[in-house]
Design a protein around this motif. Structure first.
Motif, mmCIF file in Angstrom:
data_model
loop_
_atom_site.group_PDB
_atom_site.id
_atom_site.type_symbol
_atom_site.label_atom_id
_atom_site.label_comp_id
_atom_site.label_asym_id
_atom_site.label_seq_id
_atom_site.Cartn_x
_atom_site.Cartn_y
_atom_site.Cartn_z
ATOM 1 N N VAL A 3 1.558 -1.329 -0.187
ATOM 2 C CA VAL A 3 -0.258 -0.405 -0.437
ATOM 3 C C VAL A 3 1.090 1.415 0.280
ATOM 4 C CG1 VAL A 3 -1.779 1.283 0.947
ATOM 5 C CG2 VAL A 3 -1.992 -0.901 0.832
ATOM 6 N N PHE A 4 2.034 1.059 1.038
ATOM 7 C CA PHE A 4 2.755 2.249 1.336
ATOM 8 C C PHE A 4 3.703 2.589 -0.370
ATOM 9 C CE2 PHE A 4 6.778 4.317 1.152
ATOM 10 C CZ PHE A 4 7.169 5.309 1.699
ATOM 11 N N ALA A 5 3.806 1.705 -1.102
ATOM 12 C CA ALA A 5 4.153 1.252 -2.615
ATOM 13 C C ALA A 5 3.612 2.280 -3.352
ATOM 14 C CB ALA A 5 5.051 0.143 -3.178
ATOM 15 N N CYS A 6 1.993 1.970 -3.506
ATOM 16 C CA CYS A 6 1.361 2.461 -4.253
ATOM 17 C C CYS A 6 0.908 3.565 -4.125
ATOM 18 C CB CYS A 6 -0.029 1.640 -4.230
ATOM 19 S SG CYS A 6 -0.524 0.424 -4.560
ATOM 20 N N TRP A 7 0.723 3.981 -3.078
ATOM 21 C CA TRP A 7 0.775 5.734 -2.669
ATOM 22 C C TRP A 7 2.069 6.625 -3.170
ATOM 23 C CZ3 TRP A 7 -3.253 9.061 -1.168
ATOM 24 C CH2 TRP A 7 -3.785 8.218 -1.095
ATOM 25 N N ALA A 8 3.425 6.031 -2.693
ATOM 26 C CA ALA A 8 4.530 6.178 -3.280
ATOM 27 C C ALA A 8 4.462 6.408 -4.958
ATOM 28 C CB ALA A 8 6.156 5.582 -2.381
ATOM 29 N N GLY A 9 4.624 5.221 -5.607
ATOM 30 C CA GLY A 9 4.344 5.826 -6.588
ATOM 31 C C GLY A 9 3.115 6.439 -7.651
#
Length: 314
Positions: free
Chosen positions: A145-151
């Motif tokens: 989920v963090f990777a989704c927001w960062a992307g």
């Protein structure tokens, strides 16, 4: 402020969906109801998932995040659209337009990545059930989920930088109900062919790549379910069917808008309604009406069992 012999644009005019007063009133009532359904439906999903310990699996954790993103996504465009539908002056300041553009691509790209993660979650649950708990642990879910927001943030920064470095000296009419990269950059006072190709390589290819990953995941799921005719797999397939419906409604319009540079159609703004309003409305309906566990948890949330005292039992 001036740019050469031209004045710099300080505000844009949003032409909206229609210039007919009767249609504007109809659209206001329709989109106000749609926005209320998005807020109430997705908030209900979030509260239900958080309140029921039985809904602690990765699928519902990701669903909860999707509901939050849907609220953010429609809140970027709907309030402004509703105000413009009942206003005579439909203008937006240059800075506000850039901010709307930034947050739209921020949450929009985040939703693309999250839908891809949700497809991977369903693929793991159906095709690798023995390893599902280890692969989709709570720590892994948080990282994804963090990777989704960062992307989504990185994508939006690129889109915003591509836009603000352009000179705008007029015209300033945007044939849409919100600020987006394609209609805004076409108002620049310079050749934007390179910028449009960069936009396609960013937004367009991201949309297409995520969609192809999703299609591949569901292809593997269909092959697996075809071999295993157990009741549990058919139940999982039903969940995937609803997920695929959301994915198709969200990705196809995005690919249509962002994967074709140098051209624009009057129907583009109507296509945008699908992924900015219609999809956030449909998500709560699809994920609740087709999911018995969520419906049962909602029923218990609003109809808690009565705790009778010993005297009441006698």
């Amino acid at each position: 402020m001036t740019l050469g012999n031209f004045s710099r644009v300080t505000e844009f005019i949003l032409l909206g969906l229609s210039d007919t007063r009767e249609l504007q009133i109809f659209f206001f009532a329709f989109f106000f109801l749609a926005y209320a359904m998005v807020l109430l439906g997705n908030l209900l999903i979030i509260v239900t998932v958080k309140a029921d310990p039985k809904l602690s699996s990765p699928m519902y954790f990701l669903l909860c995040n999707l509901s939050f993103i849907d609220i953010c996504c429609t809140s970027v465009t709907s309030p402004r659209m509703l105000v413009d539908l009942i206003s005579q002056r439909k203008t937006i300041a240059f800075e506000d337009c850039i901010a709307q553009l930034f947050f739209l691509h921020f949450v929009g790209a985040t939703e693309m990545f999250l839908l891809t993660v949700m497809a991977y979650d369903r693929y793991t649950a159906i095709c690798k059930p023995l390893h599902y708990t280890a692969i989709m642990s709570r720590q892994v879910c948080w990282v994804l989920v963090f990777a989704c927001w960062a992307g989504g943030f990185l994508h939006s920064i690129v889109q915003t930088l591509l836009t603000i470095q352009l000179p705008f000296c007029g015209p300033n009419a945007i044939d849409n109900y919100f600020c987006d990269v394609p209609p805004v950059i076409r108002l620049a006072c310079m050749d934007v062919h390179v910028t449009e190709w960069l936009m396609v390589s960013n937004s367009g290819l991201i949309s297409l790549a995520c969609f192809l990953v999703l299609v591949t995941s569901y292809t593997f799921i269909l092959v697996t379910v075809r071999v295993r005719f157990t009741e549990g797999h058919w139940k999982a397939l039903s969940t995937c069917a609803s997920h695929l419906m959301v994915v198709t409604l969200f990705f196809i319009p995005c690919i249509f808008i962002y994967l074709r540079p140098f051209t624009s159609f009057s129907s583009d703004k109507h296509v945008c309604v699908i992924y900015t309003v219609f999809c956030p409305v449909m998500n709560p309906l699809i994920y609740t009406l087709r999911n018995n566990e969520v419906k049962a948890s909602m029923w218990k949330l609003w109809h808690p069992p009565l705790n009778l005292s010993p005297l009441q039992h006698r």
